[in-house]
Write a protein that holds these residues in place. Structure first.
Motif, PDB file in Angstrom:
ATOM      1  N   VAL A 116      -5.228  28.829  -4.798  1.00 29.37           N
ATOM      2  CA  VAL A 116      -6.189  28.443  -3.766  1.00 29.37           C
ATOM      3  C   VAL A 116      -8.039  28.201  -5.238  1.00 29.37           C
ATOM      4  CG1 VAL A 116      -7.834  27.762  -2.034  1.00 29.37           C
ATOM      5  CG2 VAL A 116      -5.571  27.899  -1.997  1.00 29.37           C
ATOM      6  N   ALA A 117      -7.648  29.376  -5.364  1.00 27.20           N
ATOM      7  CA  ALA A 117      -9.531  30.105  -5.843  1.00 27.20           C
ATOM      8  C   ALA A 117      -9.117  29.680  -7.388  1.00 27.20           C
ATOM      9  CB  ALA A 117      -9.080  31.475  -5.666  1.00 27.20           C
ATOM     10  N   ALA A 118      -8.272  29.167  -7.998  1.00 26.67           N
ATOM     11  CA  ALA A 118      -7.493  28.605  -9.166  1.00 26.67           C
ATOM     12  C   ALA A 118      -7.521  27.844  -9.311  1.00 26.67           C
ATOM     13  CB  ALA A 118      -6.665  29.259 -10.437  1.00 26.67           C
ATOM     14  N   GLY A 119      -8.114  26.942  -8.081  1.00 26.25           N
ATOM     15  CA  GLY A 119      -7.922  25.432  -7.940  1.00 26.25           C
ATOM     16  C   GLY A 119      -6.885  24.878  -7.573  1.00 26.25           C
ATOM     17  N   PHE A 120      -6.065  25.001  -7.744  1.00 26.13           N
ATOM     18  CA  PHE A 120      -4.429  24.731  -6.566  1.00 26.13           C
ATOM     19  C   PHE A 120      -4.541  23.844  -5.463  1.00 26.13           C
ATOM     20  CE2 PHE A 120      -3.075  27.235 -10.738  1.00 26.13           C
ATOM     21  CZ  PHE A 120      -2.294  26.352 -10.956  1.00 26.13           C
ATOM     22  N   ASP A 121      -3.183  23.151  -5.254  1.00 28.10           N
ATOM     23  CA  ASP A 121      -3.602  22.765  -3.879  1.00 28.10           C
ATOM     24  C   ASP A 121      -1.881  21.943  -3.665  1.00 28.10           C
ATOM     25  OD1 ASP A 121      -5.104  21.656  -1.662  1.00 28.10           O
ATOM     26  OD2 ASP A 121      -4.155  19.816  -2.235  1.00 28.10           O
ATOM     27  N   ALA A 122      -1.382  22.226  -2.764  1.00 28.07           N
ATOM     28  CA  ALA A 122      -0.568  21.616  -1.604  1.00 28.07           C
ATOM     29  C   ALA A 122      -0.142  20.077  -2.146  1.00 28.07           C
ATOM     30  CB  ALA A 122       0.134  22.423  -0.808  1.00 28.07           C
ATOM     31  N   GLY A 123      -1.516  19.813  -2.081  1.00 29.68           N
ATOM     32  CA  GLY A 123      -1.312  17.885  -2.430  1.00 29.68           C
ATOM     33  C   GLY A 123      -1.206  16.742  -1.323  1.00 29.68           C
ATOM     34  N   TYR A 124      -1.505  15.728  -1.499  1.00 31.32           N
ATOM     35  CA  TYR A 124      -0.763  14.496  -0.520  1.00 31.32           C
ATOM     36  C   TYR A 124      -1.202  13.934  -1.267  1.00 31.32           C
ATOM     37  CZ  TYR A 124      -4.510  12.248  -3.426  1.00 31.32           C
ATOM     38  OH  TYR A 124      -4.539  11.428  -4.735  1.00 31.32           O
ATOM     39  N   HIS A 125       0.011  13.134  -0.275  1.00 36.43           N
ATOM     40  CA  HIS A 125       0.709  11.794  -1.239  1.00 36.43           C
ATOM     41  C   HIS A 125       0.339  10.468   0.377  1.00 36.43           C
ATOM     42  CE1 HIS A 125       3.472  13.951   2.004  1.00 36.43           C
ATOM     43  NE2 HIS A 125       4.132  12.880   2.392  1.00 36.43           N
ATOM     44  N   TRP A 126       0.269   8.991  -0.286  1.00 31.92           N
ATOM     45  CA  TRP A 126       0.199   8.255   0.804  1.00 31.92           C
ATOM     46  C   TRP A 126       1.237   6.962   0.491  1.00 31.92           C
ATOM     47  CZ3 TRP A 126      -1.020   3.316  -2.292  1.00 31.92           C
ATOM     48  CH2 TRP A 126      -1.000   3.522  -3.130  1.00 31.92           C
ATOM     49  N   ASN A 127       0.793   5.784   1.087  1.00 29.63           N
ATOM     50  CA  ASN A 127       1.748   4.849   0.995  1.00 29.63           C
ATOM     51  C   ASN A 127       1.110   3.533   1.810  1.00 29.63           C
ATOM     52  OD1 ASN A 127       3.097   4.967   3.626  1.00 29.63           O
ATOM     53  ND2 ASN A 127       3.804   6.825   3.472  1.00 29.63           N
ATOM     54  N   ALA A 128       1.970   2.799   1.443  1.00 27.90           N
ATOM     55  CA  ALA A 128       1.800   1.858   1.953  1.00 27.90           C
ATOM     56  C   ALA A 128       2.885   0.409   1.821  1.00 27.90           C
ATOM     57  CB  ALA A 128       0.338   0.410   1.421  1.00 27.90           C
ATOM     58  N   GLY A 129       2.862  -0.345   2.606  1.00 30.97           N
ATOM     59  CA  GLY A 129       4.267  -1.342   2.811  1.00 30.97           C
ATOM     60  C   GLY A 129       4.066  -3.118   3.579  1.00 30.97           C
ATOM     61  N   ILE A 130       4.547  -3.929   2.913  1.00 29.15           N
ATOM     62  CA  ILE A 130       4.510  -5.052   3.445  1.00 29.15           C
ATOM     63  C   ILE A 130       5.665  -5.758   3.722  1.00 29.15           C
ATOM     64  CG2 ILE A 130       4.513  -6.046   1.031  1.00 29.15           C
ATOM     65  CD1 ILE A 130       2.720  -8.500   2.693  1.00 29.15           C
ATOM     66  N   GLY A 131       6.793  -6.345   4.365  1.00 27.35           N
ATOM     67  CA  GLY A 131       7.371  -6.691   4.539  1.00 27.35           C
ATOM     68  C   GLY A 131       7.539  -8.442   5.699  1.00 27.35           C
ATOM     69  N   TYR A 132       8.729  -9.029   4.783  1.00 23.25           N
ATOM     70  CA  TYR A 132       8.774 -10.037   5.935  1.00 23.25           C
ATOM     71  C   TYR A 132       9.912 -10.234   6.870  1.00 23.25           C
ATOM     72  CZ  TYR A 132       8.332 -14.986   7.434  1.00 23.25           C
ATOM     73  OH  TYR A 132       8.020 -16.870   7.733  1.00 23.25           O
ATOM     74  N   ARG A 133      10.297 -10.907   7.843  1.00 26.89           N
ATOM     75  CA  ARG A 133      11.962 -11.043   8.438  1.00 26.89           C
ATOM     76  C   ARG A 133      11.539 -13.029   9.032  1.00 26.89           C
ATOM     77  NH1 ARG A 133      16.043  -8.500   9.205  1.00 26.89           N
ATOM     78  NH2 ARG A 133      17.364  -9.355  10.704  1.00 26.89           N
ATOM     79  N   THR A 134      12.886 -13.278   8.643  1.00 29.67           N
ATOM     80  CA  THR A 134      12.849 -14.478   8.777  1.00 29.67           C
ATOM     81  C   THR A 134      14.466 -15.353   9.127  1.00 29.67           C
ATOM     82  OG1 THR A 134      12.594 -16.799   9.378  1.00 29.67           O
ATOM     83  CG2 THR A 134      12.710 -15.875   6.743  1.00 29.67           C
ATOM     84  N   GLY A 135      14.829 -15.155  10.527  1.00 29.61           N
ATOM     85  CA  GLY A 135      16.133 -14.956  10.515  1.00 29.61           C
ATOM     86  C   GLY A 135      17.143 -14.534  10.219  1.00 29.61           C
ATOM     87  N   ASP A 136      18.079 -14.585   9.656  1.00 29.63           N
ATOM     88  CA  ASP A 136      18.713 -13.286   9.409  1.00 29.63           C
ATOM     89  C   ASP A 136      18.084 -12.362   8.222  1.00 29.63           C
ATOM     90  OD1 ASP A 136      20.494 -13.704  11.562  1.00 29.63           O
ATOM     91  OD2 ASP A 136      21.933 -15.193  10.461  1.00 29.63           O
TER      92      ASP A 136
END
Length: 170
Positions: A116-136
């Motif tokens: 950590v003192a040398a600048g290391f970090d376990a990190g992060y992540h993000w996500n995003a999504g979109i969906g559309y459903r009609t009938g089957d």
């Protein structure tokens, strides 16, 4: 594992759990043995509607300072500490979702090279999504991005795009 969920009041709910011995270190220290013990998790969520929009919002925080088998051997490492949040909104046949997780300094050595003192970090992540459903039929698209600081201003990152289609046959 012990879990408690509060009653849902006006769409809100709280929860907590304690896992005495997970049996794994998971993705945080690949190639090592040992486990995360006394893992506490705390969460809150909301499920409701605002007009025609369905809404789910959730967040959790997980913590343990009782871990064994961490690498590198004989090095003090940061505790397991991870938080995340996400949201799902639906309207008609549309769905929109996003999430974020921060792994803080989980299992990063507290001193020395790669610390950590040398600048290391376990990190992060993000996500995003979109969906559309009609009938089957259903269609969706999503993207996830993650980053980990590997010291001296350097970082490792990855991005993934996912496209999907679904058809209900019966």
């Amino acid at each position: 594992k012990m879990i408690y969920f509060s009653p849902r009041i006006a769409g809100f709910q709280l929860g907590t759990s304690l896992t005495p011995d997970t049996g794994v270190l998971g993705r945080y220290t690949p190639g090592t043995t040992g486990s995360i013990d006394n893992l506490w998790a705390f969460g809150a969520n909301y499920v409701g509607r605002i007009g025609d929009v369905g809404l789910i919002i959730a967040t959790t925080y997980k913590y343990s300072d009782d871990t064994d088998g961490r690498a590198p051997a004989n090095t003090a490492n940061s505790n397991f500490s991870v938080w995340n949040a996400g949201v799902l909104a639906t309207w008609g046949g549309w769905s929109f979702a996003a999430g974020y997780e921060d792994d803080n300094d989980t299992f990063v050595p507290t001193s020395g090279a790669g610390s950590v003192a040398a600048g290391f970090d376990a990190g992060y992540h993000w996500n995003a999504g979109i969906g559309y459903r009609t009938g089957d039929w259903g269609l969706s698209a999503g993207y996830q991005y993650g980053q980990r600081n590997i010291g001296a201003g350097a970082q490792a990152d990855v991005g993934v795009t996912v496209l999907g289609a679904q058809y209900a046959m019966a």
